[in-house]
Design a protein around this motif. Sequence first.
Motif, short mmCIF file in Angstrom:
data_model
loop_
_atom_site.label_atom_id
_atom_site.label_comp_id
_atom_site.label_asym_id
_atom_site.label_seq_id
_atom_site.Cartn_x
_atom_site.Cartn_y
_atom_site.Cartn_z
N UNK A 117 41.32 55.67 62.36
CA UNK A 117 40.73 56.90 61.79
C UNK A 117 41.00 57.03 60.29
N UNK A 118 41.79 56.12 59.73
CA UNK A 118 42.15 56.25 58.31
C UNK A 118 40.93 56.27 57.39
N UNK A 119 39.91 55.38 57.58
CA UNK A 119 38.75 55.44 56.69
C UNK A 119 38.05 56.80 56.67
N UNK A 120 38.23 57.58 57.71
CA UNK A 120 37.60 58.90 57.78
C UNK A 120 38.38 59.96 57.01
N UNK A 121 39.70 59.86 57.01
CA UNK A 121 40.51 60.97 56.48
C UNK A 121 41.18 60.68 55.16
N UNK A 122 41.18 59.44 54.71
CA UNK A 122 42.00 59.08 53.55
C UNK A 122 41.62 59.85 52.29
N UNK A 123 40.36 60.27 52.18
CA UNK A 123 39.92 60.98 50.98
C UNK A 123 39.92 62.50 51.15
N UNK A 124 40.25 62.98 52.33
CA UNK A 124 40.27 64.43 52.54
C UNK A 124 41.51 65.04 51.88
N UNK A 125 41.35 66.23 51.34
CA UNK A 125 42.46 66.89 50.67
C UNK A 125 43.34 67.62 51.68
N UNK A 126 44.60 67.79 51.33
CA UNK A 126 45.52 68.55 52.17
C UNK A 126 46.64 67.69 52.73
N UNK A 127 47.56 68.35 53.42
CA UNK A 127 48.67 67.67 54.06
C UNK A 127 48.13 66.83 55.22
N UNK A 128 48.49 65.54 55.22
CA UNK A 128 47.95 64.65 56.25
C UNK A 128 49.09 63.94 56.98
N UNK A 129 48.91 63.81 58.28
CA UNK A 129 49.86 63.08 59.13
C UNK A 129 49.11 61.96 59.84
#
Length: 385
Positions: A117-129
């Motif tokens: 799922x990293x390619x989907x979320x890597x550019x989203x802003x905010x705290x990420x786990x």
Amino acid sequence: MKLLVVLSRFPYPLEKGDKLRAYHQIRVLSRQHDIYLFALSDKEVSASSMEALKPFCKEIRMGRICWWTKLTNSLLAFFKGWPIQCGYFYSREAKRALRQFAAEVKPDAIYAQLVRTVPYVQDLEGEKTIDYQDVFSQGMLRRVERAPFWKKPFFKMESRRLQRYEAKVFPYFQHHTIITEVDRDLMPVKEKDKISIVGNGVDFEHYRYDGQEKIYDLIFAGNMSYAPNVDAAEFIVQQILPRLLPQFPNLRLVLCGANPAPRVRALQGPNVTVTGWVESIAEYYAQSRIFIAPMRLGTGLQNKLLESMATQLPCVTSSLAGKPLKGAVPQQDLLICSTPDDYTIAVTRLLTDSTYYQQIASNGYRYVKENYSWEAMTGVLSCEL
């Protein structure tokens, strides 16, 4: 808190380990947080599956992946240097849908399961786990040894790519989780101490023994298209069963789980039942005497061991599967074996010595009850978000 959960598969039905983990984590986290679920799928999700998640989610959105997208992006991943499985689960349309969803929700935190799922979320802003869950690179490497010669180069390549990728994506996230200390120690990153252990649990209401009649002597369960499970099923039938049948000619083994591969279906015989998908694996645990899991491939914590011990079955397994059970005492809480003869001796004693059988079953049940609950494990995750 608004929590956006991003999964590579819709977390229901619970026939795969990543689905089971995601479902129960969402269920428990929803008591304190507003859950917004985004899940990828290559097929239409049934209404009943949606209904199973709706009580825990404020909103559910899907990212569809068609067969053509899987094929083309797997090829593109090869040339990009990505792990092939990241390409397999990638879709530009699904990524746009997630970005739109995130823009609407404005989540306080994002929880992404698996490196897929990293390619989907890597550019989203905010705290990420990121929940690595298992060390995929190590799991792929273990498949090399027993793979056909023509598959070995692929598994070696994918293992190397996963290893690089697991390290590369580490800085993209503020928080990192994994199931066991064994897996954390194998992670190809320098800052292993920043990876938190968030184990799995057991639904003790679902997995329990209520005096059901014992129909099967041995049970092995799991998704029967998953390579480590296929290997274990063949090992039981081809290496262990022939050693047991002279003394126990009526012994019955059940291989219980969804999507049995052709190699698993071929194991069906007078002493072997291959079920395919069942509504409740818990029922099959309760109808069996001994859980046997000679795992030789794979990584992570085997949910099947926790579930069977919760159903008060004595477990016979390998050191690979038993080692992640922190604090479990080998030959006391569960039986650890390495060779076909070891498994034969262990099963024979359990079938012929009722006192010993009850001792191992009780010890295993106590161990799981004291150490594995979804509430406790997900409480650790909640602190990481």
